[in-house]
Scaffold this motif. Structure first.
Motif, short mmCIF file in Angstrom:
data_model
loop_
_atom_site.label_atom_id
_atom_site.label_comp_id
_atom_site.label_asym_id
_atom_site.label_seq_id
_atom_site.Cartn_x
_atom_site.Cartn_y
_atom_site.Cartn_z
N LEU A 179 63.56 27.53 64.91
CA LEU A 179 64.76 27.30 63.57
C LEU A 179 64.42 26.35 62.57
O LEU A 179 63.83 25.54 62.67
N HIS A 182 63.20 27.03 56.49
CA HIS A 182 63.16 28.80 54.98
C HIS A 182 63.89 29.72 55.78
O HIS A 182 63.92 30.70 55.78
N SER A 183 63.52 30.49 57.65
CA SER A 183 64.84 30.78 58.08
C SER A 183 66.13 31.04 57.85
O SER A 183 66.60 31.83 58.23
N LEU A 186 66.74 31.89 55.03
CA LEU A 186 66.62 32.79 54.68
C LEU A 186 67.78 34.02 55.01
O LEU A 186 68.35 35.34 55.25
N LEU A 187 68.30 33.39 56.83
CA LEU A 187 69.30 34.03 57.65
C LEU A 187 70.27 33.72 56.45
O LEU A 187 71.42 34.48 56.43
N ALA A 270 66.80 41.75 54.42
CA ALA A 270 65.74 40.41 54.79
C ALA A 270 64.58 41.66 53.39
O ALA A 270 63.35 41.19 53.43
#
Ligand code: SF4
Length: 310
Positions: A179, A182-183, A186-187, A270
């Motif tokens: 992880l 950025h992710s 986004l999450l 997303a």
């Protein structure tokens, strides 16, 4: 071989091109004409429905295919017009038989499925029950859920692993996830949008679970954004204590995500990811964190070796 229990011999390889090579070699042996051999792969490789295979991502293809199944996920009969036309029993039976009669690699199986208008994914799964030799990739062999979904039972089977030196890497890759900042951002965006859209439909338990997930993501973000850019290894309890979510039942949350298929539901949120530009510092600290950590350990070990003994 035992007559009571069928024994599969599975050469497992890292990539499908390597498996195709094994298939070619099996064909050249004296057994090539009489052995029942089948190659298994994911829907991403085997799907022939143009409206599904173009979806690209494996999880989206899986979801769409399950939506088109004769019975939906709740066990209810699907309207025939909504079922995948390549999954008709008679067509599948033809492909199943032809796949057992003639050894085929993945590409040949797909081509045969296209000419018979039958789904190679389900036909191969069915054929595997009668096969003597089942070809699988590492991913299918080592991931229990994938194995179960493909109907692979390894009890009593002889397992042949090609290039076994890659096994540890693959196991580590399959059972871990990386992880980055950025992710996580986004999450957080996806979870918040999902909650906003469906808040009136959630049961109180689901809402609690969603809120807890949002909280954990927020805490992890805070950890990543405020920590000095150093590499650290934290045990689970250290991470949960530092992130202040030690009192949340993580196993319960995992179960919720699994049963509600939350990851798949979040896919649609997303589509418009936020614009995110990494700073140089972030680029240094995120991305392949595991690789960077291993590199750092390697350098430390080298330094230790090269320093003269006292
Ligand atoms: S049943 Fe087969 S062809 Fe149809 S969508 Fe699923 S994987 Fe694709």
């Amino acid at each position: 071989m035992s007559q009571k229990k069928r024994i599969n011999i599975g050469p497992f390889s890292r990539t499908h091109s390597q498996l195709a090579q094994v298939v070619r070699e099996v064909k050249r042996t004296p057994y090539g004409k009489r052995i029942r051999c089948i190659s298994l792969a994911s829907r991403q490789q085997l799907c022939i429905n143009p409206q599904v295979k173009h979806l690209g991502s494996l999880s989206v293809i899986n979801e769409r295919c399950l939506d088109l199944a004769p019975k939906n996920k709740d066990g209810k009969e699907n309207v025939p017009s909504k079922c995948c036309k390549y999954r008709k029993a008679s067509l599948m039976q033809n492909l199943n038989e032809s796949a057992l009669l003639k050894i085929m690699d993945i590409e040949e199986l797909v081509a045969e499925g296209e000419s018979l208008n039958a789904c190679p994914y389900y036909a191969a799964r069915e054929a595997a029950k009668s096969a003597q030799l089942v070809m699988l990739s590492y991913q299918m062999l080592l991931h229990r859920r994938t194995r179960q979904q493909a109907g692979i039972d390894l009890r009593g089977a002889i397992v042949i692993i090609d290039e076994a030196h890659n096994l540890l890497d693959t196991i580590a890759h399959l059972h871990s996830c990386e992880l980055n900042l950025h992710s996580l951002i986004l999450l957080q965006q996806q979870l918040s949008a999902y909650k906003k859209r469906y808040i009136k439909r959630f049961s109180s338990t689901s809402l609690l679970n969603i809120n807890q997930l949002i909280f954990i993501v927020k805490r992890l973000l805070k950890l990543l954004q405020t920590s000095a850019p150093i590499f650290r290894v934290l045990r689970t309890y250290e991470l949960t204590a530092e992130g202040e979510f030690y009192n949340i039942d993580l196993y319960g949350l995992l179960k919720f995500c699994d049963q509600s298929r939350l990851a798949q539901k979040l896919q649609g949120f997303a589509e418009n990811p936020i614009n995110y530009t990494k700073t140089k510092e972030q680029e240094l600290t995120e991305g392949s964190a595991t690789k960077q950590l291993l590199k750092q350990i390697e350098i430390l070990q080298k330094n230790n070796k090269s320093s003269p003994e006292k």
